[in-house]
Design an enzyme around this catalytic site. Structure first.
Site, PDB file in Angstrom:
ATOM      1  N   LYS A  98      52.831 -52.200 -65.389  1.00  0.00           N
ATOM      2  CA  LYS A  98      53.744 -51.129 -65.023  1.00  0.00           C
ATOM      3  C   LYS A  98      54.271 -51.351 -63.612  1.00  0.00           C
ATOM      4  O   LYS A  98      53.544 -51.836 -62.737  1.00  0.00           O
ATOM      5  CB  LYS A  98      53.015 -49.776 -65.061  1.00  0.00           C
ATOM      6  CG  LYS A  98      52.593 -49.310 -66.429  1.00  0.00           C
ATOM      7  CD  LYS A  98      51.853 -47.988 -66.338  1.00  0.00           C
ATOM      8  CE  LYS A  98      51.318 -47.543 -67.694  1.00  0.00           C
ATOM      9  NZ  LYS A  98      52.387 -47.157 -68.621  1.00  0.00           N
ATOM     10  N   ARG A 147      48.879 -46.975 -79.192  1.00  0.00           N
ATOM     11  CA  ARG A 147      48.999 -47.027 -80.654  1.00  0.00           C
ATOM     12  C   ARG A 147      48.011 -48.015 -81.263  1.00  0.00           C
ATOM     13  O   ARG A 147      47.631 -47.874 -82.424  1.00  0.00           O
ATOM     14  CB  ARG A 147      50.438 -47.365 -81.042  1.00  0.00           C
ATOM     15  CG  ARG A 147      50.930 -48.720 -80.594  1.00  0.00           C
ATOM     16  CD  ARG A 147      52.453 -48.832 -80.608  1.00  0.00           C
ATOM     17  NE  ARG A 147      53.043 -48.024 -79.545  1.00  0.00           N
ATOM     18  CZ  ARG A 147      54.354 -47.912 -79.320  1.00  0.00           C
ATOM     19  NH1 ARG A 147      55.207 -48.541 -80.106  1.00  0.00           N
ATOM     20  NH2 ARG A 147      54.810 -47.172 -78.330  1.00  0.00           N
TER      21      ARG A 147
END
Length: 512
Positions: free
Chosen positions: A286, A360
């Site tokens: 990030k 996920r």
């Protein structure tokens, strides 16, 4: 936490540090300044019926969240009156809705931090109103000061303690309905605040192993069966998603199963929570400005944990199984790389195109594990996508499902709990974007509609014929702005109340 009591005492003679009253905005039928809400009649009378005029002189309008302080009238044992805005007046012959009462009570409780006792003279017409005020007080009084220097109390440098005690005036302490409503509010609020504590705990102190230990301790205390799969067990079981996400961290992943069972249960719901105790993005790192609050990426697991414990404390007649998929997503020489293929617990293979789409992956393994028990419904909760924040903002979570009726039921539960939520679709055409030439599916698809793409990915790992819903709480899980209503800065405990309400409705036989 703040102690709660129900009281029928006269407000003038009650020994307290403050009296909390409600004030509403003037309506079209009653234009002008603020309107004193029911519950404050004795205070208004002590001001010769001119309390609204006094408040207007002080600048009060009755707007939601507004706080006005004034000296208590002569003859009152409490020295202070705190008037809190309730917003618009209700329609004729209807009381204030539960959320308005929660918010007002929360604002007042926060404004009274450092106070030992307050009497809440807000509008109470029934036990449900008492529960709403109780929740507002307990959630609004929350503070997380574990890592702050308490300083020198004599010099006023110490952090203010939360409100010590709240007496709910107009409550009926001997009425079973009132007592049960407040006891429920206490149980749910305490567990929600425990979830907030976990979310706010720095990631150097809350890694997957530490989170699992917290769950084990709580499970033992409340008669919940717990099973923790460590790295060795995850390898043996073939949990490739959880292992792949945790591969780059020195802190190994965990899968925690919490099982609350009732001898009278006729339904079984499974709750699955994303528990990334810190998300750096992995190799797909990030950028600066996007990782400072990533300790909150385990908010879904915290919500599931809190909901299971709350169900146990309330003795709900439904079986509730919680699955906490815990990992830390870090970059290192052993981390999963973009282009790697993981074999999931279901047997499907996933091409990892972006290691920052890790939530996920851990959820996929936990969803498949939950599906093997054939529950009546599965709900997963996750801070899953920034796309959902772009779609719904910072205060509303999205709901996706493989069954429209169940999605509607979850939304109703959220509305009843006072949590803003919105139904979202699962467009079939977006599934094509996750096709992979190497594996069964890729963990990324089209950029536009990314929150929906994530939901479609998760649907692939729900067992056939099982009713499922996905809650993307990326927006409301962590409040980076100032506190509002009963919501503090930092971890919020989003979705806890929705999950508890859903469990209650399942216990009532409302699952098809």
């Amino acid at each position: 936490m703040t102690a709660l009591t129900l009281s029928t005492a006269a407000v003038a003679g009650l020994r307290a540090d403050a009296i909390v009253i409600g004030v509403a905005k003037g309506s079209a039928s009653k234009p002008g300044g603020p309107v004193v809400a029911p519950g404050a009649e004795a205070v208004d009378q002590a001001y010769d019926g001119n309390l609204a005029g006094v408040l207007e002189t002080l600048g009060a309008s009755g707007a939601e969240g507004e706080v006005t302080k004034l000296p208590a009238p002569a003859g009152f044992k409490a020295p202070l009156v705190l008037a809190v805005g309730l917003g618009a007046q209700p329609q004729e012959d209807s009381g204030y809705d539960a959320e308005a009462l929660r918010k007002a009570a929360g604002v007042a409780a926060r404004a009274l931090s450092g106070t030992k006792k307050a009497a809440f003279a807000l509008p109470l017409t029934d036990a449900a109103d008492a529960a709403a005020v109780a929740e507002g007080v307990l959630l609004g009084a929350y503070s997380f000061d574990a890592y702050k220097d308490q300083g020198d109390a004599k010099n006023g440098k110490n952090a203010k303690a939360p409100l010590g005690e709240a007496a709910l005036l107009g409550g009926k302490p001997r009425d079973k309905g009132y007592k049960a409503a407040v006891e429920r509010a206490v149980a749910v609020s305490e567990e929600l605040n425990r979830a907030r504590d976990l979310i706010n705990t720095p990631p150097n102190d809350l890694n997957p192993e530490a989170f699992a230990a917290v769950a084990q301790t709580a499970a033992k205390e409340h008669g919940i069966k717990v099973q923790v799969l460590d790295e060795k067990a995850l390898v043996k079981g073939g949990y490739g998603g959880i292992l792949g996400v945790g591969a780059g961290s020195a802190s190994g992943p965990r899968l925690v199963k919490l099982s609350y069972t009732s001898s009278k249960a006729k339904k079984h719901i499974a709750l699955v929570g994303k528990g990334i105790t810190y998300d750096s993005g992995g190799i797909s790192l990030k950028p600066a400005g996007h990782n400072e609050t990533m300790k909150c990426d385990m908010s879904g697991a915290a919500a599931v944990f809190a909901a299971v414990v709350a169900a146990a404390r309330l003795g709900l007649e439904v079986n509730v199984t919680g699955w906490l998929a815990l990992a830390e997503n870090m970059p290192s020489g052993s981390a999963t790389r973009p282009g790697d293929v993981l074999r999931m617990y279901s047997g499907k293979t996933v091409e990892v195109l972006n290691t920052d789409a890790e939530g996920r992956l851990v959820l996929a393994d936990a969803l498949w594990a939950a599906s093997q028990e054939k529950p009546d419904a599965v709900v997963d909760v996750a801070t899953l996508t920034g796309a959902m924040v772009l779609a719904l903002g910072n205060r509303t979570f999205g709901i996706m499902a493989n069954d429209d009726a169940f999605r509607a039921l979850v939304q109703e539960a959220a509305e009843e709990a006072g949590e803003p939520a919105w139904p979202m679709p699962l467009p079939e055409h977006l599934r094509k974007g996750m096709e992979s030439s190497t594996a069964d599916i890729a963990n990324m698809g089209e950029r536009m509609g990314g929150g929906l793409v994530a939901g479609l990915f998760l649907r692939e790992f729900v067992g056939e014929g099982i009713t499922w819903a996905h809650l993307d709480i990326a927006g409301p899980a962590f409040n980076e702005g100032g506190p509002f209503g009963y919501t503090p800065k930092g971890g919020t405990g989003s979705a806890v109340r929705t999950l508890v309400r859903l469990a209650e409705r399942a216990a009532a036989g409302e699952l098809s």
